[in-house]
Design a protein around this motif. Sequence first.
Motif, PDB file in Angstrom:
ATOM      1  N   TYR A 291     -13.622  -0.687  30.682  1.00  0.00           N
ATOM      2  CA  TYR A 291     -13.601   0.717  31.104  1.00  0.00           C
ATOM      3  C   TYR A 291     -13.701   0.753  32.623  1.00  0.00           C
ATOM      4  CZ  TYR A 291     -14.475   1.674  26.181  1.00  0.00           C
ATOM      5  OH  TYR A 291     -14.373   1.731  24.814  1.00  0.00           O
ATOM      6  N   VAL A 292     -12.766   1.457  33.282  1.00  0.00           N
ATOM      7  CA  VAL A 292     -12.671   1.398  34.743  1.00  0.00           C
ATOM      8  C   VAL A 292     -12.517   2.801  35.325  1.00  0.00           C
ATOM      9  CG1 VAL A 292     -10.179   0.998  34.576  1.00  0.00           C
ATOM     10  CG2 VAL A 292     -11.381   0.371  36.680  1.00  0.00           C
ATOM     11  N   ASP A 293     -13.101   3.004  36.506  1.00  0.00           N
ATOM     12  CA  ASP A 293     -13.019   4.306  37.173  1.00  0.00           C
ATOM     13  C   ASP A 293     -13.160   4.115  38.677  1.00  0.00           C
ATOM     14  OD1 ASP A 293     -12.651   6.994  37.347  1.00  0.00           O
ATOM     15  OD2 ASP A 293     -14.657   7.572  36.702  1.00  0.00           O
ATOM     16  N   ALA A 294     -12.784   5.140  39.430  1.00  0.00           N
ATOM     17  CA  ALA A 294     -12.903   5.140  40.896  1.00  0.00           C
ATOM     18  C   ALA A 294     -13.652   6.389  41.333  1.00  0.00           C
ATOM     19  CB  ALA A 294     -11.527   5.088  41.551  1.00  0.00           C
ATOM     20  N   ALA A 295     -14.190   6.361  42.551  1.00  0.00           N
ATOM     21  CA  ALA A 295     -14.926   7.509  43.079  1.00  0.00           C
ATOM     22  C   ALA A 295     -14.859   7.493  44.602  1.00  0.00           C
ATOM     23  CB  ALA A 295     -16.378   7.487  42.610  1.00  0.00           C
ATOM     24  N   ALA A 303     -14.046   5.023  49.397  1.00  0.00           N
ATOM     25  CA  ALA A 303     -13.610   4.790  48.024  1.00  0.00           C
ATOM     26  C   ALA A 303     -14.384   3.633  47.395  1.00  0.00           C
ATOM     27  CB  ALA A 303     -12.113   4.490  47.995  1.00  0.00           C
ATOM     28  N   THR A 304     -14.706   3.767  46.108  1.00  0.00           N
ATOM     29  CA  THR A 304     -15.400   2.723  45.371  1.00  0.00           C
ATOM     30  C   THR A 304     -14.806   2.613  43.968  1.00  0.00           C
ATOM     31  OG1 THR A 304     -17.063   4.317  44.646  1.00  0.00           O
ATOM     32  CG2 THR A 304     -17.578   3.015  46.597  1.00  0.00           C
ATOM     33  N   TYR A 305     -15.035   1.465  43.331  1.00  0.00           N
ATOM     34  CA  TYR A 305     -14.594   1.269  41.957  1.00  0.00           C
ATOM     35  C   TYR A 305     -15.783   0.826  41.112  1.00  0.00           C
ATOM     36  CZ  TYR A 305     -14.892  -3.783  42.751  1.00  0.00           C
ATOM     37  OH  TYR A 305     -15.356  -5.045  43.032  1.00  0.00           O
ATOM     38  N   GLY A 306     -15.619   0.953  39.809  1.00  0.00           N
ATOM     39  CA  GLY A 306     -16.612   0.454  38.869  1.00  0.00           C
ATOM     40  C   GLY A 306     -15.945   0.156  37.541  1.00  0.00           C
ATOM     41  N   PHE A 307     -16.352  -0.928  36.889  1.00  0.00           N
ATOM     42  CA  PHE A 307     -15.816  -1.191  35.557  1.00  0.00           C
ATOM     43  C   PHE A 307     -16.851  -1.902  34.694  1.00  0.00           C
ATOM     44  CE2 PHE A 307     -14.298  -4.800  38.174  1.00  0.00           C
ATOM     45  CZ  PHE A 307     -14.718  -5.904  37.424  1.00  0.00           C
ATOM     46  N   LEU A 308     -16.711  -1.707  33.398  1.00  0.00           N
ATOM     47  CA  LEU A 308     -17.608  -2.262  32.401  1.00  0.00           C
ATOM     48  C   LEU A 308     -16.776  -3.054  31.395  1.00  0.00           C
ATOM     49  CD1 LEU A 308     -20.429  -2.374  30.949  1.00  0.00           C
ATOM     50  CD2 LEU A 308     -19.720  -0.282  29.756  1.00  0.00           C
ATOM     51  N   VAL A 309     -17.125  -4.330  31.171  1.00  0.00           N
ATOM     52  CA  VAL A 309     -16.390  -5.204  30.249  1.00  0.00           C
ATOM     53  C   VAL A 309     -17.230  -5.424  28.995  1.00  0.00           C
ATOM     54  CG1 VAL A 309     -15.228  -7.432  29.965  1.00  0.00           C
ATOM     55  CG2 VAL A 309     -15.312  -6.345  32.229  1.00  0.00           C
ATOM     56  N   ALA A 352      -6.178 -11.682  27.901  1.00  0.00           N
ATOM     57  CA  ALA A 352      -5.739 -10.361  27.458  1.00  0.00           C
ATOM     58  C   ALA A 352      -6.924  -9.403  27.504  1.00  0.00           C
ATOM     59  CB  ALA A 352      -5.157 -10.420  26.046  1.00  0.00           C
ATOM     60  N   ALA A 353      -6.628  -8.143  27.712  1.00  0.00           N
ATOM     61  CA  ALA A 353      -7.682  -7.132  27.767  1.00  0.00           C
ATOM     62  C   ALA A 353      -7.086  -5.767  27.490  1.00  0.00           C
ATOM     63  CB  ALA A 353      -8.366  -7.135  29.135  1.00  0.00           C
ATOM     64  N   SER A 354      -7.937  -4.860  27.036  1.00  0.00           N
ATOM     65  CA  SER A 354      -7.567  -3.458  26.861  1.00  0.00           C
ATOM     66  C   SER A 354      -8.335  -2.651  27.892  1.00  0.00           C
ATOM     67  CB  SER A 354      -7.909  -2.987  25.445  1.00  0.00           C
ATOM     68  OG  SER A 354      -7.203  -3.733  24.482  1.00  0.00           O
ATOM     69  N   LEU A 355      -7.626  -2.121  28.888  1.00  0.00           N
ATOM     70  CA  LEU A 355      -8.266  -1.337  29.949  1.00  0.00           C
ATOM     71  C   LEU A 355      -8.185   0.142  29.608  1.00  0.00           C
ATOM     72  CD1 LEU A 355      -7.616  -4.086  31.514  1.00  0.00           C
ATOM     73  CD2 LEU A 355      -7.765  -2.672  33.561  1.00  0.00           C
ATOM     74  N   PHE A 356      -9.276   0.873  29.883  1.00  0.00           N
ATOM     75  CA  PHE A 356      -9.341   2.296  29.588  1.00  0.00           C
ATOM     76  C   PHE A 356      -9.656   3.057  30.877  1.00  0.00           C
ATOM     77  CE2 PHE A 356     -10.440   0.038  25.735  1.00  0.00           C
ATOM     78  CZ  PHE A 356      -9.613   0.652  24.794  1.00  0.00           C
ATOM     79  N   THR A 357      -8.821   4.054  31.195  1.00  0.00           N
ATOM     80  CA  THR A 357      -9.000   4.882  32.376  1.00  0.00           C
ATOM     81  C   THR A 357      -8.924   6.347  31.972  1.00  0.00           C
ATOM     82  OG1 THR A 357      -8.003   5.552  34.501  1.00  0.00           O
ATOM     83  CG2 THR A 357      -6.529   4.637  32.839  1.00  0.00           C
ATOM     84  N   ASP A 358      -9.657   7.219  32.692  1.00  0.00           N
ATOM     85  CA  ASP A 358      -9.582   8.647  32.398  1.00  0.00           C
ATOM     86  C   ASP A 358      -8.535   9.355  33.247  1.00  0.00           C
ATOM     87  OD1 ASP A 358     -10.764   8.730  34.881  1.00  0.00           O
ATOM     88  OD2 ASP A 358     -12.749   9.245  34.142  1.00  0.00           O
ATOM     89  N   CYS A 359      -7.609   8.585  33.820  1.00  0.00           N
ATOM     90  CA  CYS A 359      -6.524   9.154  34.631  1.00  0.00           C
ATOM     91  C   CYS A 359      -5.208   9.029  33.861  1.00  0.00           C
ATOM     92  CB  CYS A 359      -6.430   8.436  35.976  1.00  0.00           C
ATOM     93  SG  CYS A 359      -5.159   9.109  37.076  1.00  0.00           S
ATOM     94  N   ALA A 360      -4.806  10.113  33.176  1.00  0.00           N
ATOM     95  CA  ALA A 360      -3.579  10.091  32.377  1.00  0.00           C
ATOM     96  C   ALA A 360      -2.340   9.901  33.253  1.00  0.00           C
ATOM     97  CB  ALA A 360      -3.461  11.387  31.573  1.00  0.00           C
ATOM     98  N   VAL A 361      -2.377  10.448  34.480  1.00  0.00           N
ATOM     99  CA  VAL A 361      -1.225  10.318  35.379  1.00  0.00           C
ATOM    100  C   VAL A 361      -0.985   8.852  35.729  1.00  0.00           C
ATOM    101  CG1 VAL A 361      -0.287  10.962  37.626  1.00  0.00           C
ATOM    102  CG2 VAL A 361      -1.615  12.611  36.314  1.00  0.00           C
ATOM    103  N   ASP A 401     -15.584  11.635  28.971  1.00  0.00           N
ATOM    104  CA  ASP A 401     -16.865  11.342  28.320  1.00  0.00           C
ATOM    105  C   ASP A 401     -16.894   9.938  27.734  1.00  0.00           C
ATOM    106  OD1 ASP A 401     -14.981  11.909  26.423  1.00  0.00           O
ATOM    107  OD2 ASP A 401     -16.240  13.215  25.213  1.00  0.00           O
ATOM    108  N   ALA A 402     -15.717   9.391  27.360  1.00  0.00           N
ATOM    109  CA  ALA A 402     -15.663   8.025  26.834  1.00  0.00           C
ATOM    110  C   ALA A 402     -15.697   6.987  27.953  1.00  0.00           C
ATOM    111  CB  ALA A 402     -14.404   7.830  25.993  1.00  0.00           C
ATOM    112  N   ASN A 403     -15.493   7.451  29.168  1.00  0.00           N
ATOM    113  CA  ASN A 403     -15.445   6.545  30.320  1.00  0.00           C
ATOM    114  C   ASN A 403     -16.647   6.753  31.239  1.00  0.00           C
ATOM    115  OD1 ASN A 403     -13.842   4.419  31.407  1.00  0.00           O
ATOM    116  ND2 ASN A 403     -13.183   5.762  33.069  1.00  0.00           N
ATOM    117  N   LYS A 404     -17.716   7.324  30.706  1.00  0.00           N
ATOM    118  CA  LYS A 404     -18.865   7.716  31.518  1.00  0.00           C
ATOM    119  C   LYS A 404     -19.523   6.536  32.209  1.00  0.00           C
ATOM    120  CE  LYS A 404     -23.203  10.289  31.289  1.00  0.00           C
ATOM    121  NZ  LYS A 404     -24.130  11.054  30.402  1.00  0.00           N
ATOM    122  N   ALA A 405     -19.618   5.405  31.510  1.00  0.00           N
ATOM    123  CA  ALA A 405     -20.312   4.246  32.088  1.00  0.00           C
ATOM    124  C   ALA A 405     -19.594   3.749  33.334  1.00  0.00           C
ATOM    125  CB  ALA A 405     -20.412   3.127  31.054  1.00  0.00           C
TER     126      ALA A 405
END
Length: 429
Positions: A291-295, A303-309, A352-361, A401-405
């Motif tokens: 799960y990955v996100d930016a802020a 700019a910063t990033y964060g991800f949880l594996v 291999a990995a499944s990455l999840f982002t809350d940015c549909a664009v 909400d699924a990408n909160k962490a």
Amino acid sequence: MASQGLVKMGCRRRIGGGRTTQVWAHPWLPNSQDPFVSTDQLAINQGMMVADLVDDVTGTWNTNLIQQIFNARDASLINKLPLNDTYDDLWYWEGDITGNYSVRSGYRRLGDVLAPNSYVWSSIWKLKIPPNRKNFMWRALSNILPTLDNLIKKRVELVNVCPACGLVEENVMHVLCSCTYASLVWNLLQLPIPPFNGNSFLFWAELWLGDASTLGCDVRGRICGVLHGIWSARNSVVWNGNLPTPTALCNRLSSSWVAWQEYGARPKVPQAHLNTSFVHEGQRQNGVRCYVDAAFHNSHQNATYGFLVMEADGSYVAAANGPMECPYDPLMAEAMAVTEALSWLKNNGYAAASLFTDCAVLVTSLSNTRSFRSYIGFVLDACIRLISTMPGTIVTFVRRDANKAAHMLAKHENAPAVCSVWRDGPPSF
């Protein structure tokens, strides 16, 4: 020909290797208000190209040279730009995420030019109202509606008498606000609008759309709907000779707003985005979940990033966050965060990995990278190259909400200063 000035206003140079962009002559800095270098040019720097600011050995910015030549503002902007020597410098349009000019982005930029209060314009574009009402509000605020006074200015021969009340001359402020008919509509609806003082529609709109307004988005949207309804009633008189009663118009406006709230104002995330991923052809979803996100932090918009594996069974693997050199561009930041996560996964031996982002664009953009002329194209290409080395890797859209962490990791107080990786779990938020 008249639109050339508008197009030039939004044109920028995307730096690839920097060999064809002049430092002082071209608009290339990532600043929407002033993309030109503001540092005074010395005689020894005549004809300097952007490539002269790049370290020949590392292919990155020569930070020491940049600090010596440019003021703090210019140096900070330059260091935030990504470099990619495999691309040529080219022109792109700033008002569109792909870097391509569109009529819609041109209208938005023109609105910013015509209206001195940029907050009013950003407020209009953010309102959850039908697109035709946004277009109407843009025309009304720009005073380009075909009211009788504007038609006379264009040398149309007619008598300026308001079609609705038949009492006084028509202009934007009169027909939408102070006309006897419009006043009856406003009185029936009892919306908390400011008083109609003066003849400036833009000034009146700033009172309920500006940053000092306390009205919520729902009330602002309803006001826009009423203005559009009054204008439609006025046109009904002009073209059909029929003016609906104020009560009938109010009933129509109320029912149409309820219908819009129920069916039209819901988030427009196509169903395909919810289930569609950028997938390496012929492979199925497998590997760890990431799960990955930016802020962006503080007034400097760092700019910063964060991800949880996590393993497929939900067990914790690792978490990481850190700073990124990035202009204030949310989509680019999201793409760079995904690149950071992919690089970490590859460097730690994951195939291999499944990455999840809350940015549909972003998910959609990964399938259309060839259409990008802007800097985001660099980062999207980097993502795709990393994905191609990890067959089976996918990038999928999830709700916030699924990408909160991941979001909390990106916003964590350590993220702006250092790159942190936690194998035993991140500190409590």
